[in-house]
Design a protein around this motif. Structure first.
Motif, PDB file in Angstrom:
ATOM      1  N   GLU A  56       0.526  -1.410  -0.111  1.00  0.00           N
ATOM      2  CA  GLU A  56      -0.248  -0.040  -0.065  1.00  0.00           C
ATOM      3  C   GLU A  56       0.844   1.109  -0.068  1.00  0.00           C
ATOM      4  OE1 GLU A  56      -2.618  -0.747   2.983  1.00  0.00           O
ATOM      5  OE2 GLU A  56      -3.622  -1.787   2.663  1.00  0.00           O
ATOM      6  N   LEU A  57       1.499   1.518   0.711  1.00  0.00           N
ATOM      7  CA  LEU A  57       2.418   2.419   1.051  1.00  0.00           C
ATOM      8  C   LEU A  57       3.335   2.642  -0.532  1.00  0.00           C
ATOM      9  CD1 LEU A  57       5.068   2.230   4.205  1.00  0.00           C
ATOM     10  CD2 LEU A  57       4.639   4.027   2.741  1.00  0.00           C
ATOM     11  N   GLN A  58       3.902   1.467  -1.053  1.00  0.00           N
ATOM     12  CA  GLN A  58       4.377   1.780  -2.370  1.00  0.00           C
ATOM     13  C   GLN A  58       4.154   1.696  -3.231  1.00  0.00           C
ATOM     14  OE1 GLN A  58       7.767   2.205  -2.799  1.00  0.00           O
ATOM     15  NE2 GLN A  58       8.270   1.862  -0.765  1.00  0.00           N
ATOM     16  N   ASN A  59       2.243   1.478  -2.939  1.00  0.00           N
ATOM     17  CA  ASN A  59       1.132   1.393  -4.254  1.00  0.00           C
ATOM     18  C   ASN A  59       1.533   0.784  -5.437  1.00  0.00           C
ATOM     19  OD1 ASN A  59      -0.950   3.107  -4.246  1.00  0.00           O
ATOM     20  ND2 ASN A  59       0.105   4.855  -5.667  1.00  0.00           N
ATOM     21  N   LYS A  60       2.345  -0.688  -5.001  1.00  0.00           N
ATOM     22  CA  LYS A  60       2.468  -1.429  -5.678  1.00  0.00           C
ATOM     23  C   LYS A  60       1.147  -3.012  -5.346  1.00  0.00           C
ATOM     24  CE  LYS A  60       6.540  -0.255  -6.910  1.00  0.00           C
ATOM     25  NZ  LYS A  60       8.716  -0.958  -7.034  1.00  0.00           N
ATOM     26  N   SER A  61       1.714  -4.420  -6.249  1.00  0.00           N
ATOM     27  CA  SER A  61       0.032  -5.289  -5.906  1.00  0.00           C
ATOM     28  C   SER A  61       1.000  -5.985  -5.219  1.00  0.00           C
ATOM     29  CB  SER A  61      -0.017  -6.265  -6.662  1.00  0.00           C
ATOM     30  OG  SER A  61       0.921  -5.978  -7.892  1.00  0.00           O
ATOM     31  N   LYS A  62       0.853  -7.022  -3.915  1.00  0.00           N
ATOM     32  CA  LYS A  62       1.830  -7.693  -3.449  1.00  0.00           C
ATOM     33  C   LYS A  62       2.716  -8.500  -4.167  1.00  0.00           C
ATOM     34  CE  LYS A  62      -1.318  -9.483  -0.477  1.00  0.00           C
ATOM     35  NZ  LYS A  62      -2.335 -10.395  -0.384  1.00  0.00           N
ATOM     36  N   THR A  63       2.363  -9.096  -5.670  1.00  0.00           N
ATOM     37  CA  THR A  63       2.560  -9.716  -6.959  1.00  0.00           C
ATOM     38  C   THR A  63       3.908  -9.279  -6.743  1.00  0.00           C
ATOM     39  OG1 THR A  63       0.934 -10.873  -6.684  1.00  0.00           O
ATOM     40  CG2 THR A  63       3.038 -11.214  -8.244  1.00  0.00           C
ATOM     41  N   GLU A  64       4.079  -7.460  -7.847  1.00  0.00           N
ATOM     42  CA  GLU A  64       4.987  -6.603  -7.244  1.00  0.00           C
ATOM     43  C   GLU A  64       6.239  -7.096  -7.449  1.00  0.00           C
ATOM     44  OE1 GLU A  64       4.258  -3.058 -11.173  1.00  0.00           O
ATOM     45  OE2 GLU A  64       2.740  -3.235  -8.726  1.00  0.00           O
ATOM     46  N   ILE A  65       5.865  -6.980  -5.410  1.00  0.00           N
ATOM     47  CA  ILE A  65       6.387  -6.441  -3.964  1.00  0.00           C
ATOM     48  C   ILE A  65       7.292  -7.923  -3.809  1.00  0.00           C
ATOM     49  CG2 ILE A  65       6.585  -6.438  -1.690  1.00  0.00           C
ATOM     50  CD1 ILE A  65       5.597  -3.608  -2.951  1.00  0.00           C
ATOM     51  N   ILE A  66       6.680  -8.704  -3.989  1.00  0.00           N
ATOM     52  CA  ILE A  66       7.212 -10.019  -3.943  1.00  0.00           C
ATOM     53  C   ILE A  66       8.511 -10.285  -5.226  1.00  0.00           C
ATOM     54  CG2 ILE A  66       6.930 -12.947  -4.560  1.00  0.00           C
ATOM     55  CD1 ILE A  66       3.982 -12.133  -2.059  1.00  0.00           C
ATOM     56  N   LYS A  67       8.312 -10.818  -6.369  1.00  0.00           N
ATOM     57  CA  LYS A  67       8.391 -10.943  -7.148  1.00  0.00           C
ATOM     58  C   LYS A  67       9.758  -9.810  -7.266  1.00  0.00           C
ATOM     59  CE  LYS A  67       5.327 -11.788 -10.859  1.00  0.00           C
ATOM     60  NZ  LYS A  67       4.862 -11.395 -12.377  1.00  0.00           N
ATOM     61  N   GLU A  68      10.220  -8.677  -7.159  1.00  0.00           N
ATOM     62  CA  GLU A  68      11.133  -7.753  -6.632  1.00  0.00           C
ATOM     63  C   GLU A  68      12.094  -7.973  -6.063  1.00  0.00           C
ATOM     64  OE1 GLU A  68       9.496  -3.432  -6.509  1.00  0.00           O
ATOM     65  OE2 GLU A  68       9.254  -3.484  -8.124  1.00  0.00           O
ATOM     66  N   ALA A  69      10.655  -8.497  -4.683  1.00  0.00           N
ATOM     67  CA  ALA A  69      12.187  -9.191  -3.717  1.00  0.00           C
ATOM     68  C   ALA A  69      13.204  -9.730  -3.926  1.00  0.00           C
ATOM     69  CB  ALA A  69      10.942  -9.842  -2.543  1.00  0.00           C
ATOM     70  N   LEU A  70      12.365 -11.136  -4.607  1.00  0.00           N
ATOM     71  CA  LEU A  70      12.528 -12.348  -5.383  1.00  0.00           C
ATOM     72  C   LEU A  70      14.348 -12.269  -5.956  1.00  0.00           C
ATOM     73  CD1 LEU A  70       9.652 -14.541  -5.716  1.00  0.00           C
ATOM     74  CD2 LEU A  70      11.300 -14.959  -3.317  1.00  0.00           C
TER      75      LEU A  70
END
Length: 83
Positions: A19-33
């Protein structure tokens, strides 16, 4: 497709962060991986990174590093002794 079960605490952090980044959870997880996989390559030393390439185009002659001076001398002699 992959499904991941997260502990509630991590899930809440993920929701808040997305929510803070205005991104979906999927996007956050992909970037983290991607970051994780990138860092894993830097944990390897240069030998480990090049292991698949060492000897790939080699001559098969394991003595080259020991006999290169003699081979070079022989080639030079052959070049100048042909006259």
């Amino acid at each position: 497709m992959t499904t991941v079960r997260l502990p509630m605490e991590i899930e809440q952090k993920l929701i808040s962060f997305s929510e803070l980044q205005n991104k979906s959870k999927t996007e956050i997880i992909k970037e983290a991986l991607e970051v994780f996989f990138y860092q894993q390559n830097f944990d390897k030393d240069s030998y480990e990174l090049g292991l698949d390439y060492f000897g790939k185009f080699g001559s098969g002659d394991g003595t080259l590093s020991k006999t290169y001076k003699n081979k070079l001398k022989d080639k030079i002699r052959a070049k100048y002794n042909t006259h």
